[in-house]
Design an enzyme around this catalytic site. Structure first.
Site, PDB file in Angstrom:
ATOM      1  N   ASP A 192      14.882  17.076  46.249  1.00 26.12           N
ATOM      2  CA  ASP A 192      16.217  17.406  46.715  1.00 26.12           C
ATOM      3  C   ASP A 192      16.099  18.494  47.770  1.00 26.12           C
ATOM      4  O   ASP A 192      15.309  19.433  47.611  1.00 26.12           O
ATOM      5  CB  ASP A 192      17.085  17.937  45.571  1.00 26.12           C
ATOM      6  CG  ASP A 192      17.633  16.834  44.671  1.00 26.12           C
ATOM      7  OD1 ASP A 192      17.124  15.696  44.751  1.00 26.12           O
ATOM      8  OD2 ASP A 192      18.548  17.129  43.879  1.00 26.12           O
ATOM      9  N   ASP A 247      18.231  27.383  45.214  1.00 28.91           N
ATOM     10  CA  ASP A 247      19.240  28.260  45.812  1.00 28.91           C
ATOM     11  C   ASP A 247      20.059  29.072  44.818  1.00 28.91           C
ATOM     12  O   ASP A 247      21.085  29.668  45.186  1.00 28.91           O
ATOM     13  CB  ASP A 247      20.145  27.491  46.777  1.00 28.91           C
ATOM     14  CG  ASP A 247      20.707  26.211  46.215  1.00 28.91           C
ATOM     15  OD1 ASP A 247      20.527  25.964  45.016  1.00 28.91           O
ATOM     16  OD2 ASP A 247      21.329  25.448  46.977  1.00 28.91           O
TER      17      ASP A 247
END
Length: 363
Positions: A193, A244
């Site tokens: 991803d 993140d």
């Protein structure tokens, strides 16, 4: 590797240069994820039983109008902030995800959403790369962004699709057990991803997680060539997924880290560097909040508008004060409902298509 076009409508090398154009996800057409082993691996073990029951009941069905309306209110506030800052906003095509689909190897009761463009696409310079995601429910998610991709290509961008994964049973370890040294995804084929990649100019830090494997990192490095360096890292985390909320660059020399997920070994590029490692304060989210341990670090999922300005969750006052002390200018925005219901904060809901700056090495 071909040189990058200066005429391209796409150009972004890092997470902090002044933001000029961004894709923001949409809520329309989103469905609840069908339950599977892959989804279990991404959930905190304390909530697996309850969350599994929820997804088994609702997986593949359209999300409730009430939930979408609730989240849309917060998304509208975020969009207003971006517009006020003069940033060009682009949106994908809403797609009905509540439709079953299948390949020759497997079937899914439905899809997911087109709310988080950060998952399916990675921007490196003037190139947009479609990522080979490990979730079967997200297999066709990229199609919502194809009109934009074709437009950017016609405006000079390079457009690449990584090898479309089979997502057959060989990719998933049926004997997987939860620990910080095991992953449900095997090395059968390259998967990753984009939200597992943090961009530092010529260096890209990529997390080995439940959705991104070593094969994926190798593919990305070979594709990008000698101009970039891909560094694969591991964290002390039982259910790692997306970097993140763990390892977040804010600007040159300042890196936000998660004290609850220490990195096993910093990449060698950080040795003898002058980067400050800043520990994020813990969230103000109440500990009795449903699935608290799955969401307690979502406040780290921020969006840098430039070297100083940063969009951050409005309710995270200690985090906001810490950012001010570190020399930043936080822009508060209520986004907790969006983060909880769509598993993503400001970074996940966006894909920065163009930032004003050039390729540099920061080490």
């Amino acid at each position: 590797m071909k040189s990058e076009s200066r005429q391209s409508a796409v150009k972004s090398y890092n997470e902090w240069d002044p933001l000029e154009e961004v894709i923001v996800g949409v809520l329309e057409g989103s469905s609840y994820l069908p339950w599977n082993l892959f989804l279990e691996a991404c959930m905190h073990e304390d909530y697996v039983e309850d969350i599994a029951a929820y997804h088994r009941e609702f997986g593949g069905k359209l999300r409730s109008e009430h939930q979408v309306k609730q989240v849309q209110t917060q998304l509208n506030e975020f969009l207003h902030i971006l517009k006020q800052e003069g940033i060009t906003i682009r949106r994908p095509e809403p797609t009905n995800q509540a439709r079953p689909f299948a390949t020759m190897d497997w079937k899914s009761a439905g899809g997911n959403a087109q709310a988080n463009p950060r998952d399916s696409m990675l921007v490196v310079g003037d190139e947009i790369i479609e990522c080979p995601m490990a979730s079967r429910a997200k297999y066709f998610e990229i199609l919502s962004y194809r009109p934009l991709l074709k437009e950017y290509f016609k405006k000079g961008a390079r457009w690449t699709a990584a090898p479309k994964p089979q997502l057959s049973n060989e990719l998933y370890d049926p004997y997987w057990e939860r620990s910080n040294d095991t992953y449900v995804t095997t090395e059968f084929e390259p998967v990753w991803d984009a939200a597992d990649v943090a961009r530092f100019g010529k260096d890209l830090i990529m997390q080995r997680s439940q959705v991104s494997n070593k094969f994926g990192a190798e593919w990305l490095q070979r594709h990008l060539g000698d101009r970039y360096r891909v560094h694969l890292v591991d964290f002390e985390d039982d259910d790692p997924v997306h970097i993140d909320t763990t390892f977040v660059p804010l600007c040159p020399g300042k890196l936000l880290i998660n004290p609850g997920r220490p990195i096993k070994q910093l990449p060698s590029i950080f040795e003898n560097s002058d980067w400050d490692l800043l520990e994020a304060p813990r969230s103000t989210l109440p500990t009795n909040f449903p699935a608290y341990k799955s969401y307690e670090w979502y406040h780290m999922n921020i969006l840098m508008l430039d070297h100083k300005r940063i969009v951050v969750e409005k309710e995270e006052i200690p985090f906001i004060e810490a950012l001010k002390d570190w020399g930043f200018e936080p822009i508060p925005c209520a986004f907790r409902e969006a983060a909880v219901h769509y598993a993503g904060g400001f970074h996940c809901f966006t894909l920065d298509v163009r930032r004003r700056g050039e390729l540099q090495s920061y080490f």
